[in-house]
Design an enzyme around this catalytic site. Structure first.
Site, PDB file in Angstrom:
ATOM      1  N   LYS A  33       0.746  -1.248   0.040  1.00  0.00           N
ATOM      2  CA  LYS A  33       0.158   0.006  -0.133  1.00  0.00           C
ATOM      3  C   LYS A  33       0.866   1.167   0.032  1.00  0.00           C
ATOM      4  CE  LYS A  33      -2.118  -1.100   3.707  1.00  0.00           C
ATOM      5  NZ  LYS A  33      -1.521  -2.496   4.049  1.00  0.00           N
ATOM      6  N   ARG A  56      -9.252   1.002   9.798  1.00  0.00           N
ATOM      7  CA  ARG A  56      -8.882  -0.292  10.004  1.00  0.00           C
ATOM      8  C   ARG A  56     -10.344  -1.233  10.539  1.00  0.00           C
ATOM      9  NH1 ARG A  56      -3.393  -1.179  10.283  1.00  0.00           N
ATOM     10  NH2 ARG A  56      -2.224   0.837  10.471  1.00  0.00           N
ATOM     11  N   ARG A  85      12.140  -8.612   2.672  1.00  0.00           N
ATOM     12  CA  ARG A  85      11.898  -7.182   2.588  1.00  0.00           C
ATOM     13  C   ARG A  85      12.907  -6.261   3.402  1.00  0.00           C
ATOM     14  NH1 ARG A  85       6.191  -4.169   3.860  1.00  0.00           N
ATOM     15  NH2 ARG A  85       7.282  -4.700   5.976  1.00  0.00           N
ATOM     16  N   ARG A 118      12.845  -4.445   9.127  1.00  0.00           N
ATOM     17  CA  ARG A 118      11.916  -4.525  10.230  1.00  0.00           C
ATOM     18  C   ARG A 118      12.043  -5.575  11.325  1.00  0.00           C
ATOM     19  NH1 ARG A 118       5.979  -1.939   9.062  1.00  0.00           N
ATOM     20  NH2 ARG A 118       5.799  -3.386  10.874  1.00  0.00           N
ATOM     21  N   ARG A 145       0.240 -10.671  12.538  1.00  0.00           N
ATOM     22  CA  ARG A 145      -0.239  -9.451  12.166  1.00  0.00           C
ATOM     23  C   ARG A 145      -1.543  -9.557  11.236  1.00  0.00           C
ATOM     24  NH1 ARG A 145       5.492  -7.283  10.280  1.00  0.00           N
ATOM     25  NH2 ARG A 145       4.181  -5.736   8.983  1.00  0.00           N
TER      26      ARG A 145
END
Length: 214
Positions: free
Chosen positions: A13, A87, A126, A160, A171
């Site tokens: 996103k 959300r 990532r 991360r 998550r």
């Protein structure tokens, strides 16, 4: 034009939002960015945000809606991209009321659909530039061979701590419990469009462009 980018963590996103900012002059309203900006602003709202964060508490929907209201009323660009909000169904109702009260409307909700297993494989590979946030991936977009970010030239690449399989599954479960009901919510309103979030960046950009042409 005002849109929501909807999808699980790691669906891309943020990457697609930055592309729309660069190519269409839209304004990205990222909840995290707005909270950090408010915290450092010194305004009355910023002081409220700073106090909540200092206590280690979650920022309320009321505060987030207040920050979004400020952005909407200040105007900007050729429309807004809501990234990371809403959300929940309650937040979707609150955003709808806010848009109506400020004379704005929601043009499209773009769901970036993914396969969970493929998403986990992608996200664990990532990394990001610590200076500008440019996203890289060991499989699809490796860090430049010269060790410098292709966007800003910095050499501070980071991963991360929660980009690991166990954290990602947690998550994703949270997303499916709280956020995925928004898919049905916006489908019922005739505002939902779905693109393949696991396509390469250019392909996803092209799909989103096709949605916006409608």
């Amino acid at each position: 034009m005002n849109i929501i980018l909807l999808g699980p963590p790691g669906a891309g996103k943020g990457t697609q939002a930055r592309h729309l900012v660069d190519t269409r002059g839209m304004v990205q309203l990222s909840t995290g960015d707005m909270l950090r900006e408010a915290k450092d602003s010194g305004t009355e709202m910023g002081q409220r945000v700073a106090a909540v964060m200092a206590r280690g508490e979650l920022v309320t929907d009321e505060i987030v809606i207040g920050l979004i209201r400020e952005k909407l009323e200040s105007g900007g660009g050729s429309g807004f991209i809501f990234d990371g909000f809403p959300r929940t169904l309650a937040q979707a109702d609150a955003l709808n009321a806010l848009l109506q009260s400020t004379g704005h409307k929601l043009d499209a909700v773009i769901e970036m659909a993914v396969d969970d297993a493929a998403l986990v494989a992608r996200i664990t590979a990532r990394s990001t530039c610590g200076a500008c946030g440019e996203v890289y991936n060991d499989l699809t977009k490796p860090q430049p061979a010269d060790g410098k970010c292709s966007n800003c030239g910095a050499s501070d690449f980071r991963r991360r701590a929660d980009d690991n399989e166990d954290s990602l599954k947690t998550r994703l479960m949270e997303y499916y419990k709280k956020t995925s009901p928004l898919i049905g919510y916006y489908y019922a309103k005739g505002q939902l469009f779905t693109v393949d979030g696991l396509g390469d960046i250019d392909a996803v950009q092209s799909e989103i462009a096709g949605v916006l042409k409608q």
